[in-house]
Write a protein that holds these residues in place. Structure first.
Motif, mmCIF file in Angstrom:
data_model
loop_
_atom_site.group_PDB
_atom_site.id
_atom_site.type_symbol
_atom_site.label_atom_id
_atom_site.label_comp_id
_atom_site.label_asym_id
_atom_site.label_seq_id
_atom_site.Cartn_x
_atom_site.Cartn_y
_atom_site.Cartn_z
ATOM 1 N N LEU B 57 0.793 -1.225 0.000
ATOM 2 C CA LEU B 57 0.000 0.000 0.000
ATOM 3 C C LEU B 57 0.826 1.276 0.000
ATOM 4 C CD1 LEU B 57 -2.935 -0.901 2.403
ATOM 5 C CD2 LEU B 57 -2.853 -0.996 -0.073
ATOM 6 N N ARG B 58 2.046 1.216 0.523
ATOM 7 C CA ARG B 58 2.809 2.457 0.612
ATOM 8 C C ARG B 58 3.051 3.089 -0.752
ATOM 9 N NH1 ARG B 58 7.792 4.936 0.737
ATOM 10 N NH2 ARG B 58 8.272 6.226 2.535
ATOM 11 N N PRO B 59 3.525 2.304 -1.747
ATOM 12 C CA PRO B 59 3.679 2.930 -3.074
ATOM 13 C C PRO B 59 2.347 3.387 -3.654
ATOM 14 C CG PRO B 59 4.364 0.609 -3.123
ATOM 15 C CD PRO B 59 4.047 0.927 -1.715
ATOM 16 N N LEU B 60 1.283 2.692 -3.298
ATOM 17 C CA LEU B 60 -0.022 3.125 -3.797
ATOM 18 C C LEU B 60 -0.338 4.510 -3.239
ATOM 19 C CD1 LEU B 60 -2.483 2.379 -5.433
ATOM 20 C CD2 LEU B 60 -3.480 1.354 -3.400
ATOM 21 N N HIS B 61 -0.014 4.702 -1.965
ATOM 22 C CA HIS B 61 -0.233 6.029 -1.384
ATOM 23 C C HIS B 61 0.595 7.094 -2.086
ATOM 24 C CE1 HIS B 61 -0.339 9.407 1.316
ATOM 25 N NE2 HIS B 61 0.933 9.267 1.612
ATOM 26 N N THR B 62 1.897 6.854 -2.182
ATOM 27 C CA THR B 62 2.748 7.916 -2.720
ATOM 28 C C THR B 62 2.389 8.213 -4.177
ATOM 29 O OG1 THR B 62 4.424 6.275 -3.227
ATOM 30 C CG2 THR B 62 4.710 7.480 -1.204
ATOM 31 N N LYS B 126 11.362 1.382 -7.607
ATOM 32 C CA LYS B 126 11.973 2.709 -7.473
ATOM 33 C C LYS B 126 10.911 3.737 -7.106
ATOM 34 C CE LYS B 126 15.196 2.209 -11.240
ATOM 35 N NZ LYS B 126 15.943 3.053 -12.168
ATOM 36 N N GLU B 127 11.144 4.483 -6.060
ATOM 37 C CA GLU B 127 10.120 5.402 -5.576
ATOM 38 C C GLU B 127 9.716 6.431 -6.628
ATOM 39 O OE1 GLU B 127 9.705 6.788 -1.301
ATOM 40 O OE2 GLU B 127 11.817 6.194 -1.376
ATOM 41 N N TYR B 128 8.421 6.621 -6.760
ATOM 42 C CA TYR B 128 7.786 7.505 -7.747
ATOM 43 C C TYR B 128 8.065 7.071 -9.179
ATOM 44 C CZ TYR B 128 8.783 10.054 -3.518
ATOM 45 O OH TYR B 128 8.973 10.372 -2.220
ATOM 46 N N VAL B 358 8.479 15.723 4.467
ATOM 47 C CA VAL B 358 7.727 15.578 3.217
ATOM 48 C C VAL B 358 6.297 16.076 3.411
ATOM 49 C CG1 VAL B 358 6.685 13.891 1.655
ATOM 50 C CG2 VAL B 358 9.080 13.685 2.286
ATOM 51 N N HIS B 359 5.692 15.715 4.533
ATOM 52 C CA HIS B 359 4.276 16.038 4.681
ATOM 53 C C HIS B 359 3.994 17.462 5.090
ATOM 54 C CE1 HIS B 359 4.014 11.695 4.289
ATOM 55 N NE2 HIS B 359 2.805 11.916 3.824
ATOM 56 N N ASP B 360 4.919 18.174 5.743
ATOM 57 C CA ASP B 360 4.524 19.565 5.926
ATOM 58 C C ASP B 360 4.567 20.306 4.603
ATOM 59 O OD1 ASP B 360 7.294 20.124 8.110
ATOM 60 O OD2 ASP B 360 7.280 20.545 5.984
ATOM 61 N N SER C 98 14.714 3.962 1.522
ATOM 62 C CA SER C 98 14.837 5.317 2.056
ATOM 63 C C SER C 98 14.389 5.373 3.506
ATOM 64 C CB SER C 98 14.012 6.292 1.217
ATOM 65 O OG SER C 98 12.646 5.941 1.265
ATOM 66 N N ARG C 99 13.878 4.274 4.020
ATOM 67 C CA ARG C 99 13.371 4.276 5.385
ATOM 68 C C ARG C 99 13.917 3.087 6.144
ATOM 69 N NH1 ARG C 99 11.578 6.200 8.648
ATOM 70 N NH2 ARG C 99 9.406 5.809 9.057
ATOM 71 N N ARG C 100 14.027 3.246 7.475
ATOM 72 C CA ARG C 100 14.418 2.123 8.302
ATOM 73 C C ARG C 100 13.359 1.897 9.361
ATOM 74 N NH1 ARG C 100 20.698 2.886 9.437
ATOM 75 N NH2 ARG C 100 21.394 2.037 7.445
#
Ligand code: HEM
Lengths: 81, 487, 221
Positions: B57-62, B126-128, B358-360, C98-100
């Motif tokens: 789910l994490r990549p789905l979120h980003t 790979k992220e994004y 990232v979120h602020d 990128s995270r731990r």
């Protein structure tokens, strides 16, 4: 090419990029304020592009003269009919 | 000029993308809230078997928030602002109208494919840039269509000079195009080997090279998706809603170039150890600082635009969204460089501080700007009043509380975690086992999830308000020039 | 010149593009040429390990786990020798993460065994109380995808000259040979496992995902 040389080229390439960009940017600042002051160009009036943006508002700076555009439009209208 | 009365701006495509922005915002942020709760309460990982755990789910979120919510927001505002500041209507060109609609539907199909494939675990990791090659191709086509739309509309414009927002949209278009292509170079394995899954591919780059390209992409993609187009929005919506011309148009031009250059510069500071003579390096550093200055101009420019008009902050909730957004922009551009300092980075990297940062930016700056922008567009697109001002007010406060909870808990969590990882006792042995450093985060993760939930509820309020505006609000006869009418 | 650029969107766009591209080339390309070389002793993955790696990617283990040990004492104490660029030469894509949220895994094969991993993947909490890692029970049911792993190995060999079948390097060979080798390699891992269903499936020639992912985790050293 050996790595040492590539690194040197890279260093120079990088530093010269910074130099050129900085000089370019500050030349641009100079250009902007100079043209504004000497009246060659009023940049601040372009802020109105956002404020007066109805399709029949006066153009801030038209691409064609108004008449020309009108002609274009009436031609289009005729074609549509 | 009676003939020109016949033409009106045509917001068809902008409306499509508005709907997409809202829907994908809900999807992406709901998933965000779910994964946030999963960290605090890991049993939640098991709800949907293989398909519902944190990793899937994490990549789905980003991706849903970046390529869904944000990109739709960019498109919606482009198809709105683009026409207006160029003073040309989409209705004047059948071709551009067709391109716009085509772009939209292809985009929707692509998004659907992304959602399904990520849940299935089809990813390059790979992220994004998780998408496999067939989706990459679709994305490139969508992007090219957008390019045709931008330059097509510019081609038939009446207004000679391009308003500053248009500059930012062009930069977004070019920047993302280049980055995306380079980072997604991959070889489909099926076509070489003749066996295996047809959609699988392998990266053109290996190991550290791959990491480098990805890092370069990640850093700049954030710039070109979360900063540049959002600035395009604020340069239009804040002046328009408040009726104040931009404080200094010249400053806005400068900060554009300042920003472009600074992002390039940020990619090179690790080069300072190369074999170039010392004095050159020193000069380079000095010039870098001089170069960075104008990039903060945009935020300052926005705040100064409101000079003497701060009363509007009380009366107009949309102005509140814009002003808070630019404040968060300043905050995160300040925080970014701090995290880039070597010793700070050693502590912060890999910890919760990074998502906090990232979120602020994304919640405060990107989210608020897009929400506020679409609120401004609604009365003009639907020729109706905004349904409820009260609801906007409550949404604003709820979401602001959510953001504060989010980033404060993540700062504390990140620093706590970073310190615990490196803590040693008097003999130099590590004090904490890894699991100690996980358990201690539970309260912060809970708090963050609650903050995220607040924000999500706010998004639902926004969706409801927009829906009511479009369907059952009071009609307005004449389009308001500045402040949006609301009941 | 500036006046002219402001009015010519096309050249303006070209200008933006050239500047961005130049910066990209200067900052990235040289590093590229330097770090492509494999460290001595580093070998490409066997097809079984590669299948495990694909499962690792499919489930985005890298969302929670890094594979990059930085040269700080606190990290080398916890995870082992710090990572070197040349160790990643056969990693496509890289999996630094990128995270731990969980610990670094770059050398996890040095201190976790097949047996430990089997229990841990099935139910992390039962091995490490307080763990927040998801359960991966489904890997005990799902069969691994040998074909795609073979396709990937074959592709990198053909396209990127990854040294399979060279002296001292893992053998790839034809599809049949590679499959036989993978089954043999899996056998050694299955022997150390205790899950009866996985053993039974193996006897029928069906390798479960859990076997492949353990093979991959064991290879991280
Ligand atoms: C409802 C509000 C949201 C919640 C609860 C939420 C939650 C999360 C969580 C739990 C993560 C994973 C962090 C980790 O790895 O520890 C994450 C990552 C991320 N989120 Fe959100 N999110 C929200 C909204 C957004 C929005 C609106 C955006 C962008 C427009 C966004 C962009 C991102 C990005 C880019 C990452 C990756 C960060 C990284 O790699 O460090 N999120 N989010």
């Amino acid at each position: 090419m050996d790595m040492e040389l590539i690194r040197t080229l890279q260093g120079w390439g990088y530093v010269s990029m910074i130099f050129i960009l900085t000089i370019g940017l500050y030349a641009y600042i100079y250009h902007l304020y100079k043209s504004q002051k000497s009246g060659i160009k009023d940049y601040e009036k372009y802020a109105n592009l956002a404020l007066n943006d109805e399709i029949d508002d006066c153009l801030v700076e038209g691409l064609y003269s108004q008449d020309e555009k009108k002609i274009n439009r009436s031609v289009k209208n005729e074609l549509a009919e | 000029m009676q003939s020109s009365n016949a033409i009106n701006y045509d917001y068809t495509v902008a409306k499509y993308f508005t709907v997409a922005t809202i829907v994908l915002g809900i999807v992406g942020m709901s998933v965000g809230v779910i994964i946030a709760f999963q960290l605090a309460f890991p049993e939640l990982n098991n709800l949907a078997g293989e398909y519902g755990n944190f990793g899937r789910l994490r990549p789905l979120h980003t991706d849903a928030v970046a390529f869904g919510f944000t990109v739709s927001g960019i498109m919606a505002t482009w198809y709105y602002i683009g026409q207006r500041v160029l003073k040309v209507s989409m209705a004047e060109s059948k071709f551009l109208m067709f391109i716009g609609k085509l772009q939209f539907w292809l985009y929707i199909v692509t998004v659907a494919a992304v959602v399904v494939s990520l849940i299935m675990g089809i990813t390059t990791s790979k992220e994004y840039a998780e998408f496999e090659w067939p989706i990459d191709i679709a994305i490139v086509v969508v992007w090219v269509l957008w390019g045709i739309s931008i330059f097509g509309l510019i081609g038939i414009r009446r207004e000679k000079v391009l308003y500053i927002s248009i500059w930012y949209y062009i930069a977004t278009f070019l920047g993302i195009a280049m980055l995306y292509l380079f980072n997604n170079m991959e070889v489909p394995t099926y076509f070489v080997a003749g066996v295996g899954k047809w959609y699988h591919s392998v990266s053109m780059y290996a190991g550290s090279n791959d990491a480098m390209v990805q890092w370069w992409y990640g850093h700049n993609a954030v710039a070109f998706a979360f900063t540049v187009p959002i600035i395009a929005m604020i340069y239009y919506f804040l002046p328009k809603e408040s009726g104040q011309p931009v404080f200094s148009y010249k400053l806005s031009l400068l900060s554009f170039w300042g920003l472009m250059f600074v992002y390039l510069w940020a990619g090179g500071h690790h080069l300072l150890y190369s074999t170039v003579p010392d004095w050159v390096q020193t000069m380079g550093s000095i010039f870098s600082v001089v170069l960075i200055l104008p990039s903060w101009g945009s935020a300052i420019n926005m705040l100064l635009t409101m000079k003497g008009e701060w009363g509007q902050l009380k009366e107009n909730p949309l102005v509140k969204f814009y002003v808070l957004a630019s404040t968060f922009y300043m905050l995160s551009t300040l925080e970014g460089p701090i995290q880039a300092i070597k010793s700070v980075n050693a502590l912060a990297h890999f910890t919760d501080w990074i998502p906090g940062h990232v979120h602020d930016g994304t919640l405060g700056w990107v989210g608020f700007m897009i929400i506020g922008a679409l609120f401004h567009m609604a009365p003009r697109m639907f020729k109706k009043e905004i349904f409820s001002k009260k609801l906007i007010e409550s949404q604003f406060w709820l979401q602001t509380t959510g953001i504060v909870l989010y980033f404060s808990s993540m700062w504390i969590a990140g620093i706590t975690q970073g310190m615990m990882w490196r803590a040693t006792d008097q003999y130099g042995n590590l004090t904490y086992s890894f699991i100690d450093t996980v358990e201690v985060l539970h309260p912060y993760w809970t708090l963050r999830a609650v903050g995220g939930l607040f924000y999500l509820i706010g998004v639902f309020m926004w969706a409801y308000n927009m829906y009511k505006t479009a369907t059952s609000s009071r009609a307005i006869e004449k389009e308001p020039q500045y402040a949006s009418p609301m009941a | 010149m500036f006046h002219w650029l402001e009015k010519n969107p096309f050249f303006f766009a070209v200008g933006v593009f050239v500047v961005i591209a130049y910066a990209g080339i200067v900052t990235v390309v040289p590093d590229f040429m330097e770090s492509a070389r494999p460290l001595k002793g580093v070998k490409p993955y066997t097809t079984l390990q590669l299948a495990g790696r694909q499962i690792y990617i499919e489930n985005d283990c890298n969302a929670c786990h890094s594979q990059l040990i930085r040269p700080f004492k606190s990290e080398t104490d916890r995870y082992g020798k710090y990572s070197l660029s040349g160790e990643y030469a056969y990693d496509r894509p890289f999996l630094w993460g990128s995270r731990r949220i969980g610990p670094d895994l770059h050398r996890v094969g040095n201190y976790r065994t097949t047996d430990w991993n089997e229990n841990h993947m099935l139910d992390p909490e039962s091995v490490v109380p307080g763990s927040i890692m998801p359960k991966y029970g489904f890997m005990f049911d799902k069969s691994m995808d040998f074909d795609t792993a073979y396709a990937e190995a074959y592709t990198v060999k053909k396209v990127f000259n990854v040294p399979y079948d060279k002296p001292g390097m893992p053998k790839l060979g034809t599809y049949e040979e590679a499959k036989k080798a993978a089954i043999k390699e899996a056998g050694a891992i299955v022997a150390d496992m205790k899950d009866q269903a996985v053993k039974d499936a193996y006897k029928k020639g069906d390798i479960k995902e859990i076997v492949a992912i353990i093979a991959y985790l064991n290879s991280l050293k």
